[in-house]
Scaffold this active site. Structure first.
Site, PDB file in Angstrom:
ATOM      1  N   GLY A 350       0.830  -1.182   0.000  1.00  0.00           N
ATOM      2  CA  GLY A 350       0.000   0.000   0.000  1.00  0.00           C
ATOM      3  C   GLY A 350       0.867   1.234   0.000  1.00  0.00           C
ATOM      4  O   GLY A 350       1.681   1.411   0.891  1.00  0.00           O
ATOM      5  N   THR A 351       0.683   2.111  -0.992  1.00  0.00           N
ATOM      6  CA  THR A 351       1.583   3.236  -1.196  1.00  0.00           C
ATOM      7  C   THR A 351       0.828   4.352  -1.887  1.00  0.00           C
ATOM      8  O   THR A 351      -0.127   4.100  -2.613  1.00  0.00           O
ATOM      9  CB  THR A 351       2.780   2.802  -2.079  1.00  0.00           C
TER      10      THR A 351
END
Length: 530
Positions: A350-351
């Site tokens: 997740g970014t």
């Protein structure tokens, strides 16, 4: 070459005085508002990054890391704001807990957060506006709230379902209080607010982030750590500083492609491009094109997983991995059919990624992450600080390059990218999404530089994702004839149910003084421009 029209679901955004591209419309507007107040692209990047910790907490937060490539003062600068393992955390601690691999949740995978220090460092060196101004939009949305957008709401709900299953210990209670205040994930269109985030952001702004590392916020982190079996001390936080580094590059189709050096995996993208530079491609939809790209990526990942780690523990030189001679040797290993290199299985991540540009020539490529979704599941009570789980990528096997060591930075998946040509900036690009990121970089760059697609079309094009061995997942929109042709070459082609794991990117390119931007169709992406 880069900008001719091409069929696409959306058209590029074109502007002249400034542009911000990211995965959340309100965050893009927050960045643009800094340009309208007299700030520059760096101020816009800081405002956007801070706002994203509130507007997209499913992917990044106050307890995460950040990396940036900044074109300013006539050259490209690199900032590594990743954190290290606490001094009290070592292999013996893991062995006492009976661990054979790093867990995803709890204190073991938590490293020192670097994002707040990154904002302060970027602002102090290149910005015009104080943090009290650039963090104001983030504070506003934390206090007043905002309605969840469609992709954000979907991802939040999936995370809540997973956390209900995995986070049973009392130490995780704060996560549910902050991110599931009604006993469930906020729904699409429902307003979510977090006064704790607002108070913490205000303290960060007023102290240029030092309170996060030496003051009241540091004390809160360490107190929570001691109460719940963590490893942090005040010294771990007080000693932390982000590091200015020299970006690394390879030449591809007449352009210089820039990434940050290890401990990030930008080298994987550069090694793959180096291998691919020895081939000529006639068409995107040719089976030979996609086969060669997949095989080059597999070889690059095999080397990345073996060698990339904290620079102090690197066993080979970066320049050797990026040498034309080494690329030529690796190129010889590509056959007409799929082969099996042997890196570990790449997990998801997740970014958030953002790109900014102003009318004066400054440009920023920035990426920020808690790693896997919301991170470790730990939220420091009363602060809104969701601590990352970046240490999940550490190995617990003695002798591995990426083996856990106190004070060591882990292999990092988040990588901002940048293009230049003949020493002049072309622009920032990036694709978020764990181990998909270098794969996204390579595919988007091939779309731009090999096939002449405009930025939006380059992002819209269907993608593949190498997973392990000969397995390659493709998006639902991937052409069936091409999937069948790749399968005949020995690739284990699997059609994904959705596009959630194929990365989410942004591009801003400068051409003859005009800014041309593309934003990702796989997220709630938006470009704000003037």
């Amino acid at each position: 070459m880069l900008y001719h029209p091409h069929p696409s679901r959306r058209v590029c955004v074109v502007a002249q005085e400034g542009m911000v591209a990211t995965s959340q419309p309100l965050a893009a507007q927050a960045g643009l508002s800094m340009l309208e107040r007299g700030g520059n692209a760096i101020d816009a990047a800081v405002a956007t990054a801070a706002a994203l910790t509130v507007l997209e907490p499913t992917s990044n937060g106050l307890g995460g890391d950040a990396f940036a490539l900044v074109w300013a003062e006539g050259r490209l600068h690199g900032l590594n704001a990743s954190g290290y393992a606490p001094r009290a955390l070592d292999l013996e601690q893991a062995a006492r807990q009976g661990l054979t691999s790093m867990p995803r949740f709890g204190w073991f995978p938590v490293t020192v957060p670097g994002a707040p220090a990154a904002w302060a460092e970027l602002s102090a060196r290149f910005g015009r506006l104080p943090l009290t101004e650039t963090l104001a939009p983030a504070i506003h949305y934390a206090e007043r709230g905002y309605p969840l957008s469609p992709v954000l709401g979907h991802v939040w709900d999936l995370a809540h379902q997973a956390y209900q299953h995995h986070l049973r210990d009392d130490m995780f209670a704060e996560w549910f209080r902050v991110f599931a205040p009604a006993g469930r994930a906020p729904r699409v269109g429902e307003v979510w607010r977090s006064p704790d985030h607002a108070r913490t952001l205000r303290v960060i702004a007023e102290t240029d982030a030092r309170a996060f590392y030496e003051g009241e916020l540091a004390a809160a982190i360490v107190r929570f750590s001691k109460q719940t079996g963590g490893f942090f001390t005040l010294a771990d936080l007080a000693e932390y500083r982000p590091e200015w580094v020299c970006p690394v590059h390879v030449r591809y189709r007449g352009f210089d492609v820039w990434e940050l050096p290890p401990n990030g995996q930008g080298l994987v993208a550069l090694m793959a491009l180096n291998i691919l530079s020895g081939f000529e491609f006639s068409a995107w939809a040719a089976v030979e094109t996609q086969h060669l790209a997949i095989e080059a990526m597999k070889l690059a990942f095999a080397d990345g997983r073996r060698f990339i780690t904290d620079p102090s523990d690197m066993r080979v030189r970066v320049e050797d991995l990026l040498s034309p001679a080494y690329a030529a040797e690796r190129r010889k290993e590509i056959a007409k059919t799929a082969r099996d290199p042997a890196p570990g299985r790449p997990p998801g991540g997740g970014t958030v990624y953002l790109a900014t540009a102003d009318g004066e020539g400054n440009m920023v490529s920035m990426i920020q992450s808690n790693y896997m979704g919301f991170g470790s599941g730990l939220v420091v009570p009363g602060t809104g600080i969701a601590l990352q789980n970046r240490g999940h990528s550490f190995s617990l096997q003695p002798g591995d390059a990426n083996c856990l060591r106190p004070g060591k930075r882990p292999y990092h998946t988040i990588i901002p990218g940048f293009l230049t040509k003949d020493g002049e900036p072309v622009g920032p690009f990036g694709v978020m999404g764990g181990f998909m990121q270098p794969q996204g970089h390579v595919q988007v760059l091939m779309n731009l530089l090999d096939f002449g697609l405009n930025p939006q079309a380059a992002l819209d094009a269907p993608r593949w994702q190498w997973v392990e061995g000969r397995r390659v997942d493709v998006e639902p929109t991937w052409p069936s004839h091409l999937a069948q042709a790749l399968a005949r070459r020995g690739h284990d082609i699997r059609i994904a149910r959705d596009s959630g794991s194929f990365g989410r990117g942004q591009i801003i390119l400068r051409h003859d003084g005009v800014l041309i931007g593309g934003t990702e169709p796989r997220t709630d992406g938006s470009i704000a421009a003037r």
